[in-house]
Design a protein around this motif. Structure first.
Motif, PDB file in Angstrom:
ATOM      1  N   GLY A  70       0.835  -1.191   0.000  1.00 24.21           N
ATOM      2  CA  GLY A  70       0.000   0.000   0.000  1.00 24.21           C
ATOM      3  C   GLY A  70       0.867   1.237   0.000  1.00 24.21           C
ATOM      4  N   CYS A  71       0.263   2.378  -0.223  1.00 25.78           N
ATOM      5  CA  CYS A  71       1.005   3.636  -0.152  1.00 25.78           C
ATOM      6  C   CYS A  71       1.547   3.806   1.266  1.00 25.78           C
ATOM      7  N   PRO A  72       2.758   4.346   1.434  1.00 26.02           N
ATOM      8  CA  PRO A  72       3.253   4.625   2.786  1.00 26.02           C
ATOM      9  C   PRO A  72       2.262   5.472   3.578  1.00 26.02           C
ATOM     10  N   ARG A  73       2.159   5.186   4.872  1.00 21.97           N
ATOM     11  CA  ARG A  73       1.245   5.861   5.798  1.00 21.97           C
ATOM     12  C   ARG A  73      -0.210   5.502   5.545  1.00 21.97           C
ATOM     13  N   SER A  74      -0.424   4.301   5.020  1.00 23.81           N
ATOM     14  CA  SER A  74      -1.789   3.803   4.806  1.00 23.81           C
ATOM     15  C   SER A  74      -2.282   2.927   5.943  1.00 23.81           C
ATOM     16  N   GLY A  75      -1.425   2.681   6.946  1.00 27.06           N
ATOM     17  CA  GLY A  75      -1.808   1.796   8.035  1.00 27.06           C
ATOM     18  C   GLY A  75      -1.265   0.392   7.861  1.00 27.06           C
ATOM     19  N   THR A  76      -0.262   0.227   6.983  1.00 23.04           N
ATOM     20  CA  THR A  76       0.257  -1.116   6.722  1.00 23.04           C
ATOM     21  C   THR A  76       0.943  -1.718   7.949  1.00 23.04           C
ATOM     22  N   THR A  77       1.541  -0.888   8.801  1.00 22.91           N
ATOM     23  CA  THR A  77       2.159  -1.432  10.016  1.00 22.91           C
ATOM     24  C   THR A  77       1.095  -1.961  10.970  1.00 22.91           C
ATOM     25  N   MET A  78      -0.010  -1.249  11.090  1.00 22.93           N
ATOM     26  CA  MET A  78      -1.126  -1.742  11.905  1.00 22.93           C
ATOM     27  C   MET A  78      -1.617  -3.082  11.375  1.00 22.93           C
ATOM     28  N   LEU A  79      -1.774  -3.201  10.062  1.00 15.37           N
ATOM     29  CA  LEU A  79      -2.237  -4.451   9.473  1.00 15.37           C
ATOM     30  C   LEU A  79      -1.207  -5.554   9.655  1.00 15.37           C
ATOM     31  N   GLN A  80       0.064  -5.199   9.536  1.00 12.33           N
ATOM     32  CA  GLN A  80       1.130  -6.180   9.789  1.00 12.33           C
ATOM     33  C   GLN A  80       0.981  -6.766  11.182  1.00 12.33           C
ATOM     34  N   LEU A  81       0.765  -5.907  12.187  1.00 17.82           N
ATOM     35  CA  LEU A  81       0.633  -6.369  13.561  1.00 17.82           C
ATOM     36  C   LEU A  81      -0.635  -7.186  13.764  1.00 17.82           C
ATOM     37  N   MET A  82      -1.695  -6.831  13.062  1.00 23.70           N
ATOM     38  CA  MET A  82      -2.930  -7.619  13.148  1.00 23.70           C
ATOM     39  C   MET A  82      -2.692  -9.033  12.633  1.00 23.70           C
TER      40      MET A  82
END
Length: 346
Positions: free
Chosen positions: A11-23
């Motif tokens: 996804g585009c940077p700052r799209s919440g991909t780190t949150m999804l990674q942790l999920m």
């Protein structure tokens, strides 16, 4: 039978991909590490390492991954000697050496399934499919105006708002292309706003796509943040808190009026296609529109140059590319099934 397909978050940077990674990392069967920086450069430098059917070449590539100054291998909590040995004794393909990093990371947590997260992978889905032909991709989409506003605040983002807009447009365009070309069981899109508003519903749907049973722990990613988010990444401080919708719509106060106008003019069709309402801002100035077109053009030209160079490398591949670390990868290669435990010596 549970799936063992690799999972890539894009996804585009700052799209919440780190949150999804942790999920995803909160799922009892899936491990997704913090961002690394070896996969793409290793692929484009693969001729330098030679045929991975030779154990010494596997050692050279694995050593660079484990000891390189920019690879971020040290943030994974893995033993460098153990990984290099596993790569040397593992399957003889380029993707197998690279994938062994993620497989080893998953084993650190006692999990059978592995993945990776890096926003810019949206540009490299074809490359990832060459290495991991059974991969599944999850594309997280966020309001482009919020992405631009957030990127402007990042200490590591050196470009301006216009380039941030071009970045978001590129991510959306690649996402649309992948959605058209890839099978329905290989590519999945969801919106950040929907995920934060109703995590349980969205994660249940995501688990159906992944072929996994939903686990309630996925809705509490903050519990994994201490383990899977490097402490120096202070811009990910929100991942240590509960999932919230509070970060949506902040663009209205963070972007300047001309930035809002430009976003809605050059990104408007894409925004509305994903369900984002426009504010009705005034028409953007011509010079700003021209600057966006120039930034987007530079990104296209850079991609084309890299793609053309890689086309030449593909004519003289130094050895096998596809990984042989999952049952799906082995099946696609025409090999007999093998227990995952047999792939890494104990």
């Amino acid at each position: 039978m549970h799936s063992d397909r690799p999972v890539f978050v894009v996804g585009c940077p700052r799209s919440g991909t780190t949150m999804l990674q942790l999920m995803l990392h909160s799922h009892p069967r899936i491990a997704v590490p913090p961002e690394t920086r070896f996969l793409v450069p290793a692929y484009f430098s693969r001729r330098a390492y030679g045929d991975m059917r030779l154990a010494d070449n596997r050692r050279k590539l694995a050593t660079w991954i484990a000891e390189g100054r920019t690879t971020k291998f040290h943030e994974l909590g893995l033993s460098r000697p153990d990984f290099v040995q596993a790569a040397m004794l593992g399957p003889g393909s380029f993707g197998s050496v690279v994938g062994m990093v993620f497989k080893s990371y998953a084993e650190r947590f006692g999990k059978p399934r592995w993945g990776d997260k890096r926003p810019s992978y949206y540009r490299h889905v074809e490359m990832l499919m060459r290495m991991f032909p059974d991969a599944q991709f999850v594309h997280l989409v966020r309001d482009g105006r919020d992405c631009v506003a957030s990127l402007k605040q990042m200490p590591w983002y050196k470009a301006d708002a216009v380039h941030a807009m071009a970045n978001w447009a590129e991510a959306i365009d690649f996402g649309r292309r992948h959605a058209r070309k890839l099978p329905a069981d290989s590519f999945y899109e969801l919106r950040y706003e929907d995920l934060t508003a109703d995590p349980e519903t969205e994660l249940k749907k995501l688990c159906v796509f992944l072929g996994e049973d939903y686990d309630p722990g996925m809705c509490e990613p903050r519990h994994m943040a201490e383990l899977a988010v490097p402490k120096h990444k202070v811009w990910h401080s929100n991942t240590h808190e509960e999932v919230t919708t509070a970060h949506s719509g902040k663009w209205a106060s963070r972007l300047e009026p001309w930035e809002i106008s430009l976003c809605e003019e050059v990104l408007g069709e894409r925004l509305t296609a994903y369900g984002y309402e426009l504010s009705g801002a005034r028409k953007a100035d011509r010079e700003h529109v021209a600057a966006f077109k120039a930034a987007a053009g530079k990104r296209r030209a850079a991609r084309l140059r890299k793609y053309n160079r890689d086309r030449l490398t593909r004519l003289r591949e130094p050895g096998p590319i596809a990984a042989l670390l999952t049952e799906g990868q082995r099946r696609l290669a025409g090999l007999p099934q093998q227990r995952s435990a047999e792939l890494i010596p104990r």
